[in-house]
Design a protein around this motif. Structure first.
Motif, mmCIF file in Angstrom:
data_model
loop_
_atom_site.group_PDB
_atom_site.id
_atom_site.type_symbol
_atom_site.label_atom_id
_atom_site.label_comp_id
_atom_site.label_asym_id
_atom_site.label_seq_id
_atom_site.Cartn_x
_atom_site.Cartn_y
_atom_site.Cartn_z
ATOM 1 N N GLY A 58 0.819 -1.217 0.000
ATOM 2 C CA GLY A 58 0.000 0.000 0.000
ATOM 3 C C GLY A 58 0.848 1.259 0.000
ATOM 4 O O GLY A 58 0.535 2.235 -0.680
ATOM 5 N N ALA A 59 1.945 1.240 0.753
ATOM 6 C CA ALA A 59 2.844 2.396 0.777
ATOM 7 C C ALA A 59 3.477 2.629 -0.585
ATOM 8 O O ALA A 59 3.617 3.773 -1.033
ATOM 9 C CB ALA A 59 3.919 2.196 1.839
ATOM 10 N N LEU A 62 0.988 4.263 -2.795
ATOM 11 C CA LEU A 62 0.731 5.672 -2.464
ATOM 12 C C LEU A 62 1.659 6.623 -3.210
ATOM 13 O O LEU A 62 1.346 7.802 -3.369
ATOM 14 C CB LEU A 62 0.880 5.907 -0.964
ATOM 15 N N LEU A 63 2.812 6.116 -3.636
ATOM 16 C CA LEU A 63 3.745 6.978 -4.365
ATOM 17 C C LEU A 63 3.133 7.493 -5.663
ATOM 18 O O LEU A 63 3.569 8.510 -6.191
ATOM 19 C CB LEU A 63 5.042 6.225 -4.666
ATOM 20 N N ARG A 64 2.132 6.803 -6.204
ATOM 21 C CA ARG A 64 1.497 7.219 -7.451
ATOM 22 C C ARG A 64 0.046 7.655 -7.248
ATOM 23 O O ARG A 64 -0.722 7.682 -8.186
ATOM 24 C CB ARG A 64 1.523 6.066 -8.453
ATOM 25 N N ALA A 93 8.145 4.895 1.832
ATOM 26 C CA ALA A 93 7.477 3.592 1.901
ATOM 27 C C ALA A 93 7.849 2.847 3.182
ATOM 28 O O ALA A 93 6.986 2.219 3.816
ATOM 29 C CB ALA A 93 7.830 2.760 0.672
ATOM 30 N N CYS A 94 9.106 2.927 3.587
ATOM 31 C CA CYS A 94 9.531 2.240 4.812
ATOM 32 C C CYS A 94 8.957 2.896 6.065
ATOM 33 O O CYS A 94 8.702 2.208 7.059
ATOM 34 C CB CYS A 94 11.054 2.177 4.881
ATOM 35 N N ALA A 95 8.740 4.199 6.031
ATOM 36 C CA ALA A 95 8.130 4.873 7.185
ATOM 37 C C ALA A 95 6.695 4.405 7.387
ATOM 38 O O ALA A 95 6.263 4.160 8.526
ATOM 39 C CB ALA A 95 8.177 6.388 6.996
ATOM 40 N N ILE A 96 5.949 4.265 6.316
ATOM 41 C CA ILE A 96 4.569 3.799 6.438
ATOM 42 C C ILE A 96 4.537 2.338 6.875
ATOM 43 O O ILE A 96 3.733 1.947 7.737
ATOM 44 C CB ILE A 96 3.807 4.018 5.122
ATOM 45 N N THR A 97 5.407 1.524 6.319
ATOM 46 C CA THR A 97 5.497 0.122 6.727
ATOM 47 C C THR A 97 5.872 0.023 8.201
ATOM 48 O O THR A 97 5.303 -0.777 8.951
ATOM 49 C CB THR A 97 6.530 -0.615 5.860
ATOM 50 N N SER A 98 6.810 0.845 8.627
ATOM 51 C CA SER A 98 7.223 0.856 10.033
ATOM 52 C C SER A 98 6.075 1.246 10.948
ATOM 53 O O SER A 98 5.904 0.648 12.017
ATOM 54 C CB SER A 98 8.375 1.832 10.248
ATOM 55 N N CYS A 133 8.053 -3.713 -4.074
ATOM 56 C CA CYS A 133 6.783 -3.223 -4.636
ATOM 57 C C CYS A 133 6.978 -1.915 -5.398
ATOM 58 O O CYS A 133 6.282 -1.664 -6.379
ATOM 59 C CB CYS A 133 5.744 -3.029 -3.532
ATOM 60 N N MET A 134 7.910 -1.092 -4.955
ATOM 61 C CA MET A 134 8.187 0.140 -5.688
ATOM 62 C C MET A 134 8.683 -0.177 -7.093
ATOM 63 O O MET A 134 8.342 0.515 -8.046
ATOM 64 C CB MET A 134 9.221 0.989 -4.933
#
Length: 190
Positions: A58-59, A62-64, A93-98, A133-134
């Motif tokens: 999901g993170a 969100l980049l797009r 992306a890692c901040a949201i995953t964290s 995923c990115m």
């Protein structure tokens, strides 16, 4: 502009715009942990891997998102290199995953079933998944299938080899490094 300043500015603005998504990710992962609070440790580990993978994917998506499209145009026009932009996207992306995985393990810790090794391995797997995923966002269908297989393999390996956590951390770090390097190359060519 120094690269660390540009990276921090990009990550800060993206995170500011996605505060609701970060909150919802943490809330959903915390709710999943609450539902699993009395499960055995392997069930909790499986839940953390599944919800961490969902949060990571999901993170990356969100980049797009629509809220991020104008930022993408500014980032492309800004004088930053592909690797700096890749680093900023990876940190986002890692901040949201964290946020999701930390909320998951905080809830389990409140009920007395916190396992530091499981938490560390799920975070490492989540980071590798987010970076993979990115790459999938910018690839064709055959490469997406391979990346999906890699993500599944990382999750299965993390689940099966948690007792050998140094190996899990090394494999996840290698997968994350390769994924981030490839993503930077793709951005540099764009």
């Amino acid at each position: 502009m120094k690269s660390s300043t540009a990276t921090a500015a990009i990550v800060g603005e993206r995170l500011r715009r996605e505060r609701a998504a970060i909150f919802m990710t943490a809330l959903l992962c915390a709710a999943a942990a609450f539902l699993q609070r009395f499960d055995e440790p392997f069930g909790q580990l499986a839940g953390a891997l599944i919800f961490g993978t969902f949060a990571a994917c999901g993170a990356a998506m969100l980049l797009r998102s629509r809220r991020q499209r104008d930022l993408a145009m500014y980032e492309i026009a800004a004088p930053v290199y592909g690797r700096e932009l890749a680093r900023a996207h990876a940190l986002f992306a890692c901040a949201i995953t964290s946020a999701g995985l930390i909320a998951y393990w905080i809830v389990l810790a409140a009920y007395g079933s916190f396992n530091a090794v499981s938490a560390a391995t799920t975070l490492a797997c989540g980071f590798a998944t987010a970076l993979s995923c990115m790459n999938a966002r910018r690839a064709g269908m055959p490469v997406r299938v391979l990346i999906t297989a890699l993500i599944i393999a990382l999750c299965v390996m993390t689940f099966a080899l948690t007792a050998r956590w140094p190996l899990v951390l090394a494999v996840c770090a290698a997968a994350a490094f390769v994924a981030l390097r490839q993503y930077g190359e793709v951005l540099a060519r764009a």
